[in-house]
Design a protein around this motif. Structure first.
Motif, mmCIF file in Angstrom:
data_model
loop_
_atom_site.group_PDB
_atom_site.id
_atom_site.type_symbol
_atom_site.label_atom_id
_atom_site.label_comp_id
_atom_site.label_asym_id
_atom_site.label_seq_id
_atom_site.Cartn_x
_atom_site.Cartn_y
_atom_site.Cartn_z
ATOM 1 N N LEU A 36 27.477 37.516 51.363
ATOM 2 C CA LEU A 36 26.446 36.700 51.734
ATOM 3 C C LEU A 36 27.453 34.931 51.778
ATOM 4 C CD1 LEU A 36 23.263 38.428 51.195
ATOM 5 C CD2 LEU A 36 24.965 38.890 53.638
ATOM 6 N N GLN A 37 27.495 34.772 50.981
ATOM 7 C CA GLN A 37 27.992 32.938 50.768
ATOM 8 C C GLN A 37 29.529 32.690 50.738
ATOM 9 O OE1 GLN A 37 26.589 30.648 47.352
ATOM 10 N NE2 GLN A 37 26.285 32.654 46.363
ATOM 11 N N GLY A 38 29.986 34.019 50.250
ATOM 12 C CA GLY A 38 31.926 33.481 50.249
ATOM 13 C C GLY A 38 31.651 33.092 48.930
ATOM 14 N N GLY A 39 32.234 32.207 48.284
ATOM 15 C CA GLY A 39 32.903 32.196 47.019
ATOM 16 C C GLY A 39 34.589 32.498 46.630
ATOM 17 N N VAL A 40 34.887 33.165 45.720
ATOM 18 C CA VAL A 40 36.018 33.091 45.082
ATOM 19 C C VAL A 40 36.610 34.446 44.447
ATOM 20 C CG1 VAL A 40 36.479 31.883 42.630
ATOM 21 C CG2 VAL A 40 38.244 31.297 43.748
ATOM 22 N N GLU A 41 37.932 34.457 44.688
ATOM 23 C CA GLU A 41 38.393 36.577 44.674
ATOM 24 C C GLU A 41 39.675 35.866 44.050
ATOM 25 O OE1 GLU A 41 38.958 40.491 46.196
ATOM 26 O OE2 GLU A 41 41.010 38.671 47.135
ATOM 27 N N VAL A 42 40.180 36.058 42.544
ATOM 28 C CA VAL A 42 40.616 36.064 41.864
ATOM 29 C C VAL A 42 42.210 36.671 41.233
ATOM 30 C CG1 VAL A 42 41.522 35.003 39.282
ATOM 31 C CG2 VAL A 42 39.524 34.089 40.625
ATOM 32 N N VAL A 43 42.925 37.837 41.336
ATOM 33 C CA VAL A 43 43.612 38.465 41.148
ATOM 34 C C VAL A 43 44.727 38.493 40.214
ATOM 35 C CG1 VAL A 43 45.639 40.312 42.011
ATOM 36 C CG2 VAL A 43 43.951 39.331 43.756
ATOM 37 N N ALA A 306 49.170 40.005 28.726
ATOM 38 C CA ALA A 306 49.086 38.407 28.390
ATOM 39 C C ALA A 306 48.343 38.936 30.914
ATOM 40 C CB ALA A 306 49.993 37.810 28.000
ATOM 41 N N PHE A 307 48.299 37.768 31.536
ATOM 42 C CA PHE A 307 48.378 37.403 32.816
ATOM 43 C C PHE A 307 48.801 36.508 33.250
ATOM 44 C CE2 PHE A 307 45.014 40.639 31.948
ATOM 45 C CZ PHE A 307 45.279 41.475 33.112
ATOM 46 N N SER A 308 49.769 36.513 34.236
ATOM 47 C CA SER A 308 50.318 35.088 35.581
ATOM 48 C C SER A 308 49.387 34.175 35.596
ATOM 49 C CB SER A 308 51.213 35.044 36.216
ATOM 50 O OG SER A 308 50.409 36.025 36.839
ATOM 51 N N ASP A 309 49.734 32.857 35.334
ATOM 52 C CA ASP A 309 48.440 32.525 35.669
ATOM 53 C C ASP A 309 47.811 32.394 37.216
ATOM 54 O OD1 ASP A 309 47.076 29.849 36.857
ATOM 55 O OD2 ASP A 309 47.943 28.393 35.808
ATOM 56 N N PRO A 310 46.913 32.850 38.298
ATOM 57 C CA PRO A 310 46.435 32.938 39.281
ATOM 58 C C PRO A 310 46.846 32.160 39.935
ATOM 59 C CG PRO A 310 44.518 33.128 37.986
ATOM 60 C CD PRO A 310 45.943 32.795 37.147
ATOM 61 N N ALA A 311 46.281 30.902 39.525
ATOM 62 C CA ALA A 311 46.858 29.549 41.159
ATOM 63 C C ALA A 311 47.934 29.175 40.743
ATOM 64 C CB ALA A 311 46.031 28.042 39.897
ATOM 65 N N GLU A 312 48.643 29.646 39.819
ATOM 66 C CA GLU A 312 50.430 29.312 40.003
ATOM 67 C C GLU A 312 51.036 30.006 40.556
ATOM 68 O OE1 GLU A 312 52.253 28.303 36.117
ATOM 69 O OE2 GLU A 312 51.312 26.503 36.153
ATOM 70 N N SER A 313 50.449 31.411 40.909
ATOM 71 C CA SER A 313 51.216 32.643 41.186
ATOM 72 C C SER A 313 50.530 32.931 42.486
ATOM 73 C CB SER A 313 50.958 33.976 40.911
ATOM 74 O OG SER A 313 51.791 33.532 39.919
ATOM 75 N N GLY A 314 49.266 32.239 43.211
ATOM 76 C CA GLY A 314 49.251 31.972 44.613
ATOM 77 C C GLY A 314 47.278 33.335 44.998
ATOM 78 N N LEU A 315 47.489 33.775 43.258
ATOM 79 C CA LEU A 315 46.549 34.436 44.033
ATOM 80 C C LEU A 315 44.584 34.524 43.352
ATOM 81 C CD1 LEU A 315 48.359 37.263 41.340
ATOM 82 C CD2 LEU A 315 48.396 37.429 44.014
ATOM 83 N N VAL A 316 45.158 33.746 43.759
ATOM 84 C CA VAL A 316 43.436 32.770 44.625
ATOM 85 C C VAL A 316 42.769 32.700 45.976
ATOM 86 C CG1 VAL A 316 41.775 30.538 43.659
ATOM 87 C CG2 VAL A 316 43.510 31.387 41.631
ATOM 88 N N ASN A 317 41.836 32.948 46.291
ATOM 89 C CA ASN A 317 41.518 33.861 47.059
ATOM 90 C C ASN A 317 40.018 32.711 47.813
ATOM 91 O OD1 ASN A 317 43.883 34.055 47.976
ATOM 92 N ND2 ASN A 317 43.671 36.171 47.706
#
Length: 510
Positions: A36-43, A306-317
């Motif tokens: 309803l208000q939006g936000g952020v999605e992290v993969v 371990a997970f890759s950095d979502p910001a560097e991988s372009g996985l933050v929307n």
């Protein structure tokens, strides 16, 4: 309650009006969910290394989801939705964070894998005389570095730093320290990992001697404190001067490495520790916010992979709320039209009783606004489309409750009793039926709330709250209002939707 209908009416109206005024004056209002208000999605995508891919099992992913959920709940993100996506050789964790105050901090917290490693210091370029030591000390050799970088690598390449994502735990590595008070960082050559953050049972920030520290608590026995003591025996230097005798820990220091950053490398001051609490310190202390966040991460444990950095991988929307708002607007419009039609029908068919039902619905809606707004402000409750569905369902339940009472009242009145007598006879039995019906709804909502996550949990919570408020409005407002109106218009049953019989059964037969 029925004996003093006017007092009950005035009391409940004053209470609800006061609560509503307080809520609006405090600026409280329902928070809106991601849809309803939006936000952020992290993969979060597992790091593509053989040993890490082997750890990306469904069990480890579920463990990671629970750890992430605790982290996100701890920073007050309202109704996060954390799910796994598997198949076709790919494994992801999808984290949806609605309308958070500090998006960057939340993303950083979610993306931090919290891989805490305890490694012996082989050489710290920030130490006095480090350049002379680099030129004098020979390489440690593969017996200690296990194929990782050595002193010659540190000396020959002034910018060489190991990649935290690919640095093997069983090899030496070159990591950077956190910035000092002047913003400078140093390179530290550390040995293979002695043990990991799995040896910890918790962590908390402490303000000691004018500075913030992070106190970690080790697990007892072989899973925790014994591992630390084994490293302490290697690193302890009785004289505290010069180098030690164990080549695996010549400098007597054990580095606390968090995600490839040397947070601290304290000198080990005892060959054995009886207490399970150990402080991670810096010369000038941690900033308070950083101490609290690091303690939060450590307290909830390291992720099992371990997970890759979502910001560097372009996985933050960034998630747009336009679709959800369109759905909400369409749902509210349909709901408004539906409620208007139902209100007209209730007033046409039940007359004053229908008006009582609508006013009771308005009162319970006001209470629901107050409760949801308070929970949003104090507990981070977010209203999603699923919660709106729960609200609409509760409206139908509330009107059904009213119909049960109204029909009992009409049936008893048709048998020849006065309206007042019919009221006194009808309400106790009807309210008992309404109570048990709402209790069944509450049990179903409780089961949904306990066994589900995300938006379904929100649906269950809204439905449960609305069901309880329906009982309050029915008992303290709707019944007293009907009683009050019956006392005023005792001789006019038509005002209450009670049509006169055209004749008795005997008259029709004759």
């Amino acid at each position: 309650m029925l004996e003093n209908a006017l007092a009950s009416l005035v009391g409940i109206v004053v209470v609800v009006a006061g609560l509503l005024f307080w809520s609006l004056s405090a600026g409280q209002e329902p928070l809106l969910g991601l849809d309803l208000q939006g936000g952020v999605e992290v993969v979060l995508e597992p790091v593509d290394t053989p040993e890490n891919v082997a750890l990306a099992t469904s069990e480890n992913l579920d463990i990671a989801v629970e750890i992430l959920r605790k982290r996100v709940d701890a920073i007050g993100v309202a109704e996060p939705d954390i799910t796994t996506q598997t198949g076709s050789g790919s494994n992801f964790i999808i984290v949806q964070l609605p309308g958070i105050d500090n998006q960057d901090d939340a993303v950083a917290l979610v993306g931090t894998t919290a891989q805490l490693q305890f490694r012996p210091v082989l050489l710290d370029t920030g130490d006095r005389g480090a350049q002379q030591l680099m030129s004098q000390l020979p390489d440690y050799g593969d017996g200690i570095t296990n194929g990782g970088p050595d002193i010659s690598d540190l000396r020959d390449n002034p910018t060489l730093v190991s990649d935290p994502a690919s640095a093997a735990a069983d090899q030496s590595a070159i990591f950077l320290t956190v910035p000092n008070e002047n913003g400078l960082v140093q390179r530290v050559l550390v040995g293979p990992t002695e043990f990991t953050g799995s040896a910890l049972s918790g962590a908390e920030p402490l303000f000691i001697n004018g500075g913030w520290q992070v106190q970690v608590t080790f697990k007892p026995g072989a899973e925790g404190l014994d591992l630390f003591n084994e490293s302490a025996r290697k690193c302890f230097i009785p004289d505290e001067q010069g180098l030690g005798t164990n080549p695996q820990c010549l400098f007597g220091r054990l580095a606390f490495v968090l995600d490839g950053v040397v947070e601290s490398s304290p000198r080990i001051n005892s060959p054995e520790f009886q207490q399970r609490q150990v402080q991670i310190t810096r010369d000038f202390g941690f900033p308070e916010d950083e101490a609290r966040q690091q303690a939060l991460i450590l307290d909830f444990g390291a992720l099992p992979l371990a997970f890759s950095d979502p910001a560097e991988s372009g996985l933050v929307n960034t998630v747009s709320a336009s679709l959800g708002r369109d759905s909400l607007d369409a749902g509210l419009l349909a709901g408004a039209v539906g409620i208007a039609i139902v209100a007209l029908y209730m007033i046409w068919y039940y007359r004053v009783l229908g008006l009582a039902a609508i006013l009771s619905l308005m009162l319970s809606a006001s209470l629901l606004w107050v409760v949801v707004s308070y929970l949003s402000a104090s507990r981070g409750l977010a209203l999603t489309l699923a919660g709106v569905v729960g609200l609409i369902v509760s409206i139908g339940v509330s009107l059904d409750s009213n119909v049960i009472f109204f029909e009992d009242l009409k049936d008893i009145s048709r048998r020849g009793d006065s309206l007042s007598t019919s009221m006194n006879k009808a309400f106790p039995g009807a309210f008992s039926t309404v109570f048990w019906a709402n209790l069944a709804t509450l049990i179903g909502a409780l089961i949904l709330y306990l066994l589900t996550v995300g938006s379904v949990k929100g649906f269950a919570l809204i439905l449960a709250i609305a069901s309880i408020l329906d009982l309050v409005a029915t008992y303290f407002f709707m019944a007293p209002f009907v009683k009050f109106m019956i006392d005023k218009f005792e001789g006019k049953p038509a005002m209450f939707g009670i049509r006169e019989q055209k004749g008795t059964a005997e008259e029709v037969t004759a």
